[in-house]
Scaffold this motif. Sequence first.
Motif, PDB file in Angstrom:
ATOM      1  N   ASP A 200      -2.814   7.247   1.497  1.00 29.19           N
ATOM      2  CA  ASP A 200      -3.477   8.433   2.038  1.00 29.19           C
ATOM      3  C   ASP A 200      -4.847   7.971   2.557  1.00 29.19           C
ATOM      4  N   SER A 201      -5.184   8.341   3.792  1.00 28.83           N
ATOM      5  CA  SER A 201      -6.360   7.724   4.447  1.00 28.83           C
ATOM      6  C   SER A 201      -7.651   7.981   3.665  1.00 28.83           C
ATOM      7  N   GLU A 202      -7.794   9.181   3.103  1.00 30.72           N
ATOM      8  CA  GLU A 202      -9.014   9.509   2.355  1.00 30.72           C
ATOM      9  C   GLU A 202      -9.124   8.618   1.114  1.00 30.72           C
TER      10      GLU A 202
ATOM     11  N   ASN B  28      -3.198  20.566   2.020  1.00 32.13           N
ATOM     12  CA  ASN B  28      -3.217  19.099   1.978  1.00 32.13           C
ATOM     13  C   ASN B  28      -4.489  18.601   1.283  1.00 32.13           C
TER      14      ASN B  28
ATOM     15  N   GLU C 126      -4.977  16.581  -2.185  1.00 34.82           N
ATOM     16  CA  GLU C 126      -5.726  15.322  -2.183  1.00 34.82           C
ATOM     17  C   GLU C 126      -6.850  15.298  -3.218  1.00 34.82           C
TER      18      GLU C 126
ATOM     19  N   LYS D 128       1.565  11.771  -2.131  1.00 36.26           N
ATOM     20  CA  LYS D 128       0.528  12.332  -3.016  1.00 36.26           C
ATOM     21  C   LYS D 128       1.115  13.303  -4.030  1.00 36.26           C
TER      22      LYS D 128
HETATM   23 MG    MG Z   1      -4.908  12.391   3.779  1.00 42.38          MG
END
Ligand code: MG
Length: 388
Positions: A154-156, A221, A225, A129
Amino acid sequence: MPPGAEQNVVVLGSTGSIGRSALSVIEHDAGRRLRAFGLAAHSSVDLLVEQARTFQPRYITLTCPDARARINGALSGTRVELLDSLDGIIRMVQAPETDKVLSAIVGAAGLEGTWAAIEAGKTIALANKETLVVAGPLIMDLARERGVAMLPVDSEHSAIFQALKAGQPNEVRRVILTSSGGPFRGKTARELANVTPEQALKHPTWSMGPKISIDSATLMNKALEVIEARWLFDLRPEQVEVVVHPESVIHSMVEFVDGSVVAQLSPPDMRLPIQLALNYPDRVPGPCPLLDLTKRFSLNFEPPDRETFPCLDLGYEVMRRGGTAGAALNAANEAAVSRFLSSEIGFLDIPRACRAALDHHNFDPRPTLDALWRVDAAARQEVRRWKP
Ligand code: MG
Ligand code: NDP
């Protein structure tokens, strides 16, 4: 790329948490469509050699010269070629055989390889990121110019990427990123004054590398994000929100103009977003556990505590300002996390040092890549000298 076509994948950061999960996805694929074509690490010689022996990539590289010297004859009897440092990374991502590049080096060090891969027109699976935090507009312009797909890992962002398919871009009201709240959710600033690196490294729901684990504890983090989401999905700053969701089952949501909220759910396991990015546009069965909805469980939401975790506001500010602000914040944070991990500064000093570096840097609203690297170097230096 025709559906199901074979993919030569370069994994930048193969010895890290994301890199190892990616190789587990490739192993599970058992050669049906994913092949590890190139692997890059910094100094983890033994693990990289073990990976090279297992996956038989065409190329490997180590960016640490001492580590490279230690490889010696470890690859004899294989057809794996050892390349040299950053030049090696550029060569493997730009090789004609390479289809996809998983960008999973930690920190701004991941930017150059990602940039080179986009320049060569390769599809990017983006875990790093920091690349978008430092140079979001330049990276996304280059990707558009080269017709490159930027697939989030990135999971989001993977969740948002999936949820966005439920409507048109002009029908999006806002995206809502979920945050676990990290290991210190519910604590007061006073309670956090003396936490140790060991305590901060213990994340309640995810197992990750040390830098992002500390970022999760400070909520930096989530700050990174928010910035990542803005550039990746071309959103206005007011369209990006954060909610704390301690279970980490809903990975993020998109709210559309009619009030519908579309979410993506799965157990917290990074192999799923990695697998989706590596196989995109297809979905395939993978190694991840399934969500058991027959068990009694609840999903909780609460607003983030922005007073105790001021990093989040730094992220919002930087997202609104753009320009060189991301490079300054990211570099300051990398330097501050490194000092915290070696117990030179306290946990609450991380946002303070970042605030100082952000305030002191020479803001430029439309920087070149070179200007971003100068800001990066100056912010790191400032935080290395910063006194609590
Ligand atoms: Mg994440
Ligand atoms: P790790 O610290 O576990 O791994 C980092 C990797 O990068 C290692 O392979 C390391 O090699 C390599 N590396 C470190 N420094 C350099 C350098 N200067 N040049 C080249 N390679 C380098 O990190 P994570 O896997 O946790 O995170 C990787 C990226 O993915 C980060 O940007 C993070 O924010 C992002 N991310 C991670 C998630 C996670 O669950 N871990 C979730 C979402 C995003 P070596 O082993 O030799 O040091």
